[in-house]
Design an enzyme around this catalytic site. Structure first.
Site, PDB file in Angstrom:
ATOM      1  N   LEU A  18       0.845  -1.190   0.000  1.00 28.16           N
ATOM      2  CA  LEU A  18       0.000   0.000   0.000  1.00 28.16           C
ATOM      3  C   LEU A  18       0.879   1.238   0.000  1.00 28.16           C
ATOM      4  O   LEU A  18       1.675   1.455   0.916  1.00 28.16           O
ATOM      5  CB  LEU A  18      -0.910   0.024   1.226  1.00 28.16           C
ATOM      6  CG  LEU A  18      -1.816   1.273   1.312  1.00 28.16           C
ATOM      7  CD1 LEU A  18      -2.936   1.191   0.275  1.00 28.16           C
ATOM      8  CD2 LEU A  18      -2.399   1.430   2.716  1.00 28.16           C
ATOM      9  N   ASP A  44       4.165   1.114   2.456  1.00 25.81           N
ATOM     10  CA  ASP A  44       5.246   1.989   2.017  1.00 25.81           C
ATOM     11  C   ASP A  44       5.005   3.402   2.537  1.00 25.81           C
ATOM     12  O   ASP A  44       3.976   4.015   2.233  1.00 25.81           O
ATOM     13  CB  ASP A  44       5.328   2.009   0.490  1.00 25.81           C
ATOM     14  CG  ASP A  44       6.487   2.847  -0.012  1.00 25.81           C
ATOM     15  OD1 ASP A  44       7.607   2.310  -0.095  1.00 25.81           O
ATOM     16  OD2 ASP A  44       6.267   4.048  -0.302  1.00 25.81           O
ATOM     17  N   TYR A  49       5.961  12.432   3.449  1.00 27.15           N
ATOM     18  CA  TYR A  49       4.516  12.364   3.203  1.00 27.15           C
ATOM     19  C   TYR A  49       3.722  13.036   4.319  1.00 27.15           C
ATOM     20  O   TYR A  49       2.540  13.337   4.154  1.00 27.15           O
ATOM     21  CB  TYR A  49       4.052  10.914   3.055  1.00 27.15           C
ATOM     22  CG  TYR A  49       4.709  10.147   1.935  1.00 27.15           C
ATOM     23  CD1 TYR A  49       5.444  10.798   0.936  1.00 27.15           C
ATOM     24  CD2 TYR A  49       4.611   8.763   1.869  1.00 27.15           C
ATOM     25  CE1 TYR A  49       6.051  10.077  -0.081  1.00 27.15           C
ATOM     26  CE2 TYR A  49       5.216   8.046   0.850  1.00 27.15           C
ATOM     27  CZ  TYR A  49       5.939   8.703  -0.120  1.00 27.15           C
ATOM     28  OH  TYR A  49       6.545   7.986  -1.127  1.00 27.15           O
ATOM     29  N   LYS A  79      11.454   6.400   4.261  1.00 34.50           N
ATOM     30  CA  LYS A  79      12.460   7.036   3.418  1.00 34.50           C
ATOM     31  C   LYS A  79      13.054   8.262   4.094  1.00 34.50           C
ATOM     32  O   LYS A  79      12.355   9.010   4.775  1.00 34.50           O
ATOM     33  CB  LYS A  79      11.840   7.448   2.073  1.00 34.50           C
ATOM     34  CG  LYS A  79      11.116   6.319   1.346  1.00 34.50           C
ATOM     35  CD  LYS A  79      10.485   6.788   0.055  1.00 34.50           C
ATOM     36  CE  LYS A  79       9.568   5.722  -0.502  1.00 34.50           C
ATOM     37  NZ  LYS A  79       8.298   5.619   0.240  1.00 34.50           N
ATOM     38  N   HIS A 112      15.399   8.859  -0.268  1.00 31.95           N
ATOM     39  CA  HIS A 112      14.254   9.223  -1.096  1.00 31.95           C
ATOM     40  C   HIS A 112      14.672   9.755  -2.465  1.00 31.95           C
ATOM     41  O   HIS A 112      14.026   9.462  -3.477  1.00 31.95           O
ATOM     42  CB  HIS A 112      13.413  10.270  -0.355  1.00 31.95           C
ATOM     43  CG  HIS A 112      11.964  10.249  -0.722  1.00 31.95           C
ATOM     44  ND1 HIS A 112      10.964  10.527   0.179  1.00 31.95           N
ATOM     45  CD2 HIS A 112      11.337   9.995  -1.876  1.00 31.95           C
ATOM     46  CE1 HIS A 112       9.789  10.435  -0.415  1.00 31.95           C
ATOM     47  NE2 HIS A 112       9.993  10.122  -1.666  1.00 31.95           N
ATOM     48  N   SER A 161      15.997   5.316  -3.939  1.00 31.26           N
ATOM     49  CA  SER A 161      14.773   5.725  -4.623  1.00 31.26           C
ATOM     50  C   SER A 161      15.137   6.834  -5.604  1.00 31.26           C
ATOM     51  O   SER A 161      15.872   7.757  -5.243  1.00 31.26           O
ATOM     52  CB  SER A 161      13.731   6.213  -3.613  1.00 31.26           C
ATOM     53  OG  SER A 161      12.527   6.583  -4.255  1.00 31.26           O
ATOM     54  N   LEU A 212       0.079   3.263 -11.315  1.00 29.54           N
ATOM     55  CA  LEU A 212      -1.178   3.541 -12.013  1.00 29.54           C
ATOM     56  C   LEU A 212      -1.190   4.940 -12.634  1.00 29.54           C
ATOM     57  O   LEU A 212      -2.229   5.412 -13.088  1.00 29.54           O
ATOM     58  CB  LEU A 212      -2.362   3.376 -11.058  1.00 29.54           C
ATOM     59  CG  LEU A 212      -2.402   2.054 -10.286  1.00 29.54           C
ATOM     60  CD1 LEU A 212      -3.624   1.990  -9.389  1.00 29.54           C
ATOM     61  CD2 LEU A 212      -2.376   0.859 -11.254  1.00 29.54           C
ATOM     62  N   SER A 277      -4.175   4.094  -2.545  1.00 34.32           N
ATOM     63  CA  SER A 277      -5.614   4.336  -2.551  1.00 34.32           C
ATOM     64  C   SER A 277      -6.063   4.532  -1.115  1.00 34.32           C
ATOM     65  O   SER A 277      -5.430   4.041  -0.177  1.00 34.32           O
ATOM     66  CB  SER A 277      -6.381   3.157  -3.172  1.00 34.32           C
ATOM     67  OG  SER A 277      -7.777   3.422  -3.165  1.00 34.32           O
TER      68      SER A 277
END
Length: 338
Positions: A18, A44, A49, A79, A112, A161, A212, A277
């Site tokens: 997720l 994740d 964030y 991260k 990151h 990343s 996506l 999501s």
């Protein structure tokens, strides 16, 4: 059904996780609760964030002594943000994420971005003209500080990343603890064939973020292509009676699954996906990608969608043109074609 890829560290990492980027305050806790309830075992996260406290609240409901899941049953990634690249800041940043998540260790800790920003508490340190204040700290020095986190048991493994192939090799050349993952943007409009192949050859697993297409990214414009609305993808989804998202995730899974003979990108290495999501039905749907296989023709068709389009690179307007915001940074990864 659960599926895992084995990292070079020996850890088993679930191939569907997720993603929690862009999950708004008040939503991410419920998203993580819904994900754990329907079988996700990979979450994740990232300090940048701004929602790791809420993720931690959800983990506390499910994980730990007397709870439904043991700590070792859930794979948690976080991260290190760009303002914490100075070696003296790395451990404190990791411990802050651990405290917010309510954990004693992370399964995986990623750098990151290879770019360092000015030290401090401000997420995006800026000059008066709005440009970012950069730092000259080299990602190699940051990596060596991250290695001490493994030595101290704060993290099980470390990774990268948004690193390009040359930067990945640069880290590998000096590493005591090798990077086990490189998390990169990857979707049908950005197939990433070269970096996937390169990482596979170096025994570095690839995690696909924004698999996506990230249509809800903050800087999206109305004239940009929307992957999930591509009629070609819709036609494929209709043939299998699946959603477009399930088709994309199945495509990535087919590349990982050694029993699928017609996969294109990976023979020996897995592609892990972390779709985001906050809708319980979609969270469930995104996990239901192991019960069907795409035909070789449909895999080739999806592969043909590639247009080398990056969505997750913030842009700014300069001299009347939209340009990549951080392209002037000496360690900006996408100036290098490889």
């Amino acid at each position: 059904m659960s599926a895992f890829v084995t990292l070079s560290s020996g850890q088993r990492m679930p191939v569907i996780g997720l993603g929690t980027w862009k999950s708004a305050p008040g939503q991410v806790k419920q998203a993580v609760l819904a994900a754990l309830d329907c079988g996700y075992r990979h979450i994740d996260c990232a300090a940048a964030y701004g929602n790791e406290r809420e993720v931690g609240e959800a983990l506390a409901v499910w994980v730990g002594p007397g709870k439904a899941l043991r700590r070792e049953e859930v794979f948690v990634t976080s991260k290190l943000w760009n303002t914490k690249h100075d070696p003296g800041d790395v451990e404190e940043a990791c411990r802050t994420s651990l405290a917010h998540l309510g954990l004693s260790y992370l399964d995986l800790y990623l750098m990151h971005w290879p770019m360092a920003f000015q030290r401090g508490t401000e997420l995006m340190p800026k000059r008066e003209d709005g440009s970012i204040c950069y730092s000259n700290t080299h990602y190699r020095d940051t990596w060596m500080a991250m290695e001490s986190l493994v030595d101290k048991g704060l993290v099980k493994a470390i990774g990268l990343s948004n690193f390009n192939a040359r930067q990945t090799d640069d880290i590998i050349s000096i590493a005591r603890h090798k990077p086990v993952v490189n998390q990169v943007e990857c979707h049908p409009y950005l197939s990433q064939t070269e970096i996937l192949s390169h990482c596979r050859s170096a025994a570095v697993c690839v995690t696909a973020y924004s698999p996506l297409g990230s249509g809800d990214r903050p800087w999206a414009t109305s004239d940009e292509p929307r992957l999930l609305e591509d009629p070609r993808l819709g036609a494929i989804a209709q043939r299998y009676q699946k959603s477009p998202a399930q088709v994309i995730l199945s495509r990535l899974y087919c590349e990982w699954n050694l029993s699928v003979l017609y996969h294109r990108w990976h023979v020996q290495r897995g592609v892990v996906s972390i779709p985001k999501s906050v809708t319980p039905s979609r969270i469930q749907q995104n996990l239901e990608v192991f019960d069907f296989s795409l035909s070789p023709e449909d895999i080739d068709l999806i592969e043909s969608f590639n247009r080398n389009t990056r969505f997750i690179v913030p842009t700014v307007e300069r001299e009347g043109k939209r340009v990549w915001r951080d392209a002037e940074h000496p360690h900006f990864p996408f100036n290098d074609p490889y």
